[in-house]
Design a protein around this motif. Structure first.
Motif, PDB file in Angstrom:
ATOM      1  N   THR A 201       0.821  -1.218   0.000  1.00 23.79           N
ATOM      2  CA  THR A 201       0.000   0.000   0.000  1.00 23.79           C
ATOM      3  C   THR A 201       0.850   1.259   0.000  1.00 23.79           C
ATOM      4  O   THR A 201       0.366   2.333  -0.390  1.00 23.79           O
ATOM      5  CB  THR A 201      -0.916   0.021   1.237  1.00 23.79           C
ATOM      6  N   SER A 202       2.116   1.174   0.432  1.00 22.65           N
ATOM      7  CA  SER A 202       2.975   2.361   0.458  1.00 22.65           C
ATOM      8  C   SER A 202       3.746   2.558  -0.840  1.00 22.65           C
ATOM      9  O   SER A 202       4.405   3.579  -1.015  1.00 22.65           O
ATOM     10  CB  SER A 202       3.965   2.256   1.618  1.00 22.65           C
ATOM     11  N   LEU A 203       3.684   1.594  -1.753  1.00 24.89           N
ATOM     12  CA  LEU A 203       4.441   1.683  -2.992  1.00 24.89           C
ATOM     13  C   LEU A 203       3.681   2.508  -4.024  1.00 24.89           C
ATOM     14  O   LEU A 203       2.467   2.355  -4.178  1.00 24.89           O
ATOM     15  CB  LEU A 203       4.720   0.290  -3.561  1.00 24.89           C
ATOM     16  N   THR A 204       4.403   3.381  -4.722  1.00 26.41           N
ATOM     17  CA  THR A 204       3.800   4.191  -5.786  1.00 26.41           C
ATOM     18  C   THR A 204       4.732   4.196  -6.988  1.00 26.41           C
ATOM     19  O   THR A 204       5.905   3.831  -6.897  1.00 26.41           O
ATOM     20  CB  THR A 204       3.560   5.635  -5.332  1.00 26.41           C
ATOM     21  N   GLU A 205       4.194   4.654  -8.099  1.00 26.51           N
ATOM     22  CA  GLU A 205       4.993   4.781  -9.314  1.00 26.51           C
ATOM     23  C   GLU A 205       6.122   5.789  -9.095  1.00 26.51           C
ATOM     24  O   GLU A 205       5.983   6.726  -8.316  1.00 26.51           O
ATOM     25  CB  GLU A 205       4.086   5.242 -10.462  1.00 26.51           C
ATOM     26  N   LYS A 243      -3.933  -4.855  -2.683  1.00 30.96           N
ATOM     27  CA  LYS A 243      -4.257  -3.419  -2.702  1.00 30.96           C
ATOM     28  C   LYS A 243      -3.694  -2.702  -3.920  1.00 30.96           C
ATOM     29  O   LYS A 243      -3.994  -1.527  -4.133  1.00 30.96           O
ATOM     30  CB  LYS A 243      -3.721  -2.747  -1.424  1.00 30.96           C
ATOM     31  N   ILE A 244      -2.855  -3.377  -4.736  1.00 28.80           N
ATOM     32  CA  ILE A 244      -2.339  -2.741  -5.956  1.00 28.80           C
ATOM     33  C   ILE A 244      -3.047  -3.290  -7.190  1.00 28.80           C
ATOM     34  O   ILE A 244      -2.512  -3.246  -8.299  1.00 28.80           O
ATOM     35  CB  ILE A 244      -0.805  -2.923  -6.087  1.00 28.80           C
ATOM     36  N   ALA A 245      -4.252  -3.819  -6.984  1.00 27.17           N
ATOM     37  CA  ALA A 245      -5.045  -4.267  -8.127  1.00 27.17           C
ATOM     38  C   ALA A 245      -5.480  -3.065  -8.958  1.00 27.17           C
ATOM     39  O   ALA A 245      -5.511  -1.928  -8.483  1.00 27.17           O
ATOM     40  CB  ALA A 245      -6.269  -5.053  -7.641  1.00 27.17           C
ATOM     41  N   GLY A 257      -1.605   1.446  -8.333  1.00 25.01           N
ATOM     42  CA  GLY A 257      -2.285   0.213  -8.697  1.00 25.01           C
ATOM     43  C   GLY A 257      -1.557  -0.545  -9.788  1.00 25.01           C
ATOM     44  O   GLY A 257      -0.524  -1.168  -9.554  1.00 25.01           O
ATOM     45  N   GLU A 258      -2.093  -0.483 -10.991  1.00 23.76           N
ATOM     46  CA  GLU A 258      -1.520  -1.247 -12.104  1.00 23.76           C
ATOM     47  C   GLU A 258      -0.077  -0.855 -12.397  1.00 23.76           C
ATOM     48  O   GLU A 258       0.756  -1.710 -12.725  1.00 23.76           O
ATOM     49  CB  GLU A 258      -2.374  -1.050 -13.358  1.00 23.76           C
ATOM     50  N   SER A 259       0.253   0.425 -12.269  1.00 25.84           N
ATOM     51  CA  SER A 259       1.618   0.865 -12.561  1.00 25.84           C
ATOM     52  C   SER A 259       2.626   0.249 -11.598  1.00 25.84           C
ATOM     53  O   SER A 259       3.769  -0.034 -11.971  1.00 25.84           O
ATOM     54  CB  SER A 259       1.701   2.393 -12.497  1.00 25.84           C
ATOM     55  N   VAL A 260       2.225   0.029 -10.331  1.00 26.10           N
ATOM     56  CA  VAL A 260       3.120  -0.623  -9.364  1.00 26.10           C
ATOM     57  C   VAL A 260       3.328  -2.085  -9.756  1.00 26.10           C
ATOM     58  O   VAL A 260       4.444  -2.617  -9.664  1.00 26.10           O
ATOM     59  CB  VAL A 260       2.550  -0.509  -7.938  1.00 26.10           C
ATOM     60  N   GLN A 261       2.279  -2.741 -10.221  1.00 26.32           N
ATOM     61  CA  GLN A 261       2.431  -4.114 -10.699  1.00 26.32           C
ATOM     62  C   GLN A 261       3.435  -4.186 -11.841  1.00 26.32           C
ATOM     63  O   GLN A 261       4.301  -5.073 -11.880  1.00 26.32           O
ATOM     64  CB  GLN A 261       1.087  -4.668 -11.177  1.00 26.32           C
ATOM     65  N   GLN A 262       3.351  -3.247 -12.765  1.00 29.71           N
ATOM     66  CA  GLN A 262       4.256  -3.250 -13.916  1.00 29.71           C
ATOM     67  C   GLN A 262       5.699  -3.006 -13.501  1.00 29.71           C
ATOM     68  O   GLN A 262       6.625  -3.612 -14.058  1.00 29.71           O
ATOM     69  CB  GLN A 262       3.799  -2.197 -14.924  1.00 29.71           C
ATOM     70  N   ARG A 347      -7.334 -12.242 -12.446  1.00 30.26           N
ATOM     71  CA  ARG A 347      -7.356 -11.185 -13.472  1.00 30.26           C
ATOM     72  C   ARG A 347      -8.628 -10.350 -13.350  1.00 30.26           C
ATOM     73  O   ARG A 347      -8.605  -9.134 -13.496  1.00 30.26           O
ATOM     74  CB  ARG A 347      -7.252 -11.794 -14.866  1.00 30.26           C
ATOM     75  N   LYS A 348      -9.741 -11.019 -13.067  1.00 29.44           N
ATOM     76  CA  LYS A 348     -10.987 -10.270 -12.865  1.00 29.44           C
ATOM     77  C   LYS A 348     -10.906  -9.394 -11.619  1.00 29.44           C
ATOM     78  O   LYS A 348     -11.525  -8.323 -11.568  1.00 29.44           O
ATOM     79  CB  LYS A 348     -12.166 -11.240 -12.730  1.00 29.44           C
ATOM     80  N   PHE A 349     -10.134  -9.847 -10.632  1.00 31.00           N
ATOM     81  CA  PHE A 349      -9.969  -9.056  -9.412  1.00 31.00           C
ATOM     82  C   PHE A 349      -9.187  -7.776  -9.681  1.00 31.00           C
ATOM     83  O   PHE A 349      -9.381  -6.759  -9.007  1.00 31.00           O
ATOM     84  CB  PHE A 349      -9.258  -9.897  -8.349  1.00 31.00           C
ATOM     85  N   GLY A 350      -8.267  -7.819 -10.664  1.00 29.13           N
ATOM     86  CA  GLY A 350      -7.504  -6.619 -11.009  1.00 29.13           C
ATOM     87  C   GLY A 350      -6.014  -6.827 -11.130  1.00 29.13           C
ATOM     88  O   GLY A 350      -5.256  -5.856 -11.247  1.00 29.13           O
ATOM     89  N   MET A 351      -5.542  -8.077 -11.084  1.00 25.44           N
ATOM     90  CA  MET A 351      -4.114  -8.359 -11.240  1.00 25.44           C
ATOM     91  C   MET A 351      -3.818  -8.596 -12.718  1.00 25.44           C
ATOM     92  O   MET A 351      -4.543  -9.326 -13.397  1.00 25.44           O
ATOM     93  CB  MET A 351      -3.706  -9.586 -10.425  1.00 25.44           C
ATOM     94  N   ILE A 352      -2.752  -7.966 -13.221  1.00 25.33           N
ATOM     95  CA  ILE A 352      -2.440  -8.056 -14.650  1.00 25.33           C
ATOM     96  C   ILE A 352      -1.787  -9.413 -14.944  1.00 25.33           C
ATOM     97  O   ILE A 352      -1.126 -10.005 -14.086  1.00 25.33           O
ATOM     98  CB  ILE A 352      -1.517  -6.899 -15.100  1.00 25.33           C
ATOM     99  N   PRO A 353      -1.967  -9.949 -16.169  1.00 22.58           N
ATOM    100  CA  PRO A 353      -1.434 -11.293 -16.499  1.00 22.58           C
ATOM    101  C   PRO A 353       0.077 -11.383 -16.367  1.00 22.58           C
ATOM    102  O   PRO A 353       0.600 -12.419 -15.947  1.00 22.58           O
ATOM    103  CB  PRO A 353      -1.875 -11.486 -17.955  1.00 22.58           C
TER     104      PRO A 353
END
Length: 466
Positions: A201-205, A243-245, A257-262, A347-353
């Motif tokens: 939750t503390s991580l950002t782009e 929380k990064i979905a 969110g998605e940018s942190v996953q990437q 993936r439906k929850f919000g996690m990228i493939p």
């Protein structure tokens, strides 16, 4: 030789030993000698790299600025030959020390006997964690294979024909209080490897307020006492990964969110990261070092609320009509519905493939039942009841819980829906008066906690000595 000369010689010897063990750091740009090159040593322990030295001379000769008139810089207009006459007792505090990498000492390679077998890891985990048999089995095998991979990488060396084994990071899914964080902490302690726990939750782009992705590796380096080689074989646990979905129905930039996953993709797969030493934030005053994440085991955990509804929706779509059809309400009361999770649900929850592809091992933890909660209270090595019994032993008082009392505590914990965390909260509230009153009377020999006391229909049974 008098006493003063002996002290001076000891100080000089200590400084020489310090210079041999630690790298010199530029006083201006804070880069270590391994990155900035040879240093120019100044009086008082101040070192300057050639780049900063050249910039200082260029600013003086080209700008015509007389630095001697600036307060606090009385020596900048001196000739370099005159610097030796300055006060040698002048000392400048060192912000950070970095040990030199010795070329003489070979890198310690992992040996085959150092790799713990899965059954050994599982047996040790059983001493601390109740239930979650499938999760403990999966994690034991994953850790075993991961460190075999590290062993093969050390043994292969520079062989071109060596087989490269891809690392298998772990995704842990389980309700709150089911033991995700405790499982990883226990695992790291048993394996004697550095562990860093980061909150997603503390991580950002990069470029936004919050922690950068590299701060996760910085925490691991700190846990390894700034030993890069030890940190490169550690474990990083990223909690609250759900929380990064991807944010749904939002028009603003999704910086957490998605940018942190990437941005996490490069760490999970294995890359070379430049991180600050002794700090979580990069700045000009902090020395940097390079860490490879190829052999770091990443474990991501999260509760994934509402994921059960996504799984049930998918399973209900497969139900049909007829005598052999599955009823739609079959999965409504399934306590371990999370064990049926698939990548499609995530993936439906919000996690990228791409993110899920780098976490090939998915481990699900079960919700704690009443029976498991009773076992959690008194069976593990660090059980909550054992902690209270140890505290009262210091007052020479024996603490006993009746079976009915343990069942009452487990029932109340289930109502709170916070898993094992609720057990301590319940015990704290009822043990407060006992821990306060017992030290008053030294004649008390034992205290028995009954269900009637917990139901507030009576008090605990107190037995006096003798």
């Amino acid at each position: 030789m008098d006493e003063k000369e002996i002290q001076n010689s000891d100080v000089d010897k200590e400084k020489k030993d310090d210079e041999q063990e630690y790298e010199k750091i530029c006083y201006v740009c804070r880069r270590p000698e391994s990155k900035a090159g040879a240093m120019v040593s100044m009086p008082g322990g101040m070192n300057l790299c050639h780049d900063c030295m050249q910039k200082a001379f260029d600013s003086v000769t080209q700008g015509g600025l007389d630095l001697s008139k600036i307060p606090g810089m009385p020596y900048m207009n001196l000739n370099l030959n005159d610097l030796g006459s300055l006060n040698k007792d002048l000392e400048i505090p060192k912000k950070q020390k970095i040990k030199k990498k010795s070329d003489k000492e070979p890198k310690k390679q992992m040996e085959r006997k150092d790799i713990p077998a899965p059954h050994t890891v599982r047996k040790k985990l059983d001493e601390y964690i109740i239930g979650q048999d499938q999760a403990k089995k999966a994690i034991s095998v994953a850790v075993y294979n991961h460190y075999k991979r590290v062993y093969l990488a050390d043994a292969a060396g520079k062989e071109e024909d060596a087989i490269q084994i891809e690392k298998s990071n772990i995704l842990m899914i389980g309700p709150t209080g089911s033991g995700k964080t405790y499982l990883v902490k226990t695992l790291a302690r048993l394996l004697d490897v550095p562990l860093a726990i980061a909150d997603a939750t503390s991580l950002t782009e990069a470029g936004y307020i919050g922690d950068d992705i590299e701060s996760v590796v910085s925490k691991l380096l700190s846990a390894a006492d700034n030993d890069v080689e030890r940190a490169e074989r550690g474990i990083i646990f990223i909690d609250e990964i759900d929380k990064i979905a991807k944010k749904k129905n939002t028009s603003s930039r999704d910086v957490s969110g998605e940018s942190v996953q990437q941005e996490l993709l490069k760490l999970l797969e294995g890359s070379t990261v430049e991180v600050p030493v002794g700090a979580n934030q990069k700045n000009a005053m902090t020395p940097m070092t390079t860490i490879r994440t190829d052999n770091i085991l990443f474990i991501c955990g999260g509760a994934f609320p509402d994921l059960e509804d996504i799984i049930k929706e998918r399973l209900k779509e497969k139900s049909s009509m007829g005598f052999s059809a599955e009823l739609k309400d079959k999965y409504e009361k399934d306590a371990n519905i999370l064990s049926r999770v698939t990548n499609e649900d995530l993936r439906k929850f919000g996690m990228i493939p791409e993110f899920l592809g780098r976490l090939p091992i998915t481990v699900t933890l079960e919700s704690l039942t009443k029976e498991l909660l009773v076992r959690v209270l008194n069976e593990p090595r660090n059980a909550i009841l054992k902690q209270y019994q140890k505290l009262l032993e210091l007052d020479e008082v024996k603490l006993v819980f009746e079976d009915d009392a343990l069942e009452w505590i487990a029932e109340e914990a289930i109502k709170k829906k916070t898993g094992a965390r609720a057990l301590r909260a319940i015990l704290e509230s009822f043990m407060l008066d006992i821990m306060y009153e017992i030290p008053k009377d030294p004649n008390i020999g034992s205290v028995i906690i009954t269900r009637a006391y917990l139901d507030k229909n009576g008090g605990p049974l107190i037995q006096m000595r003798g």
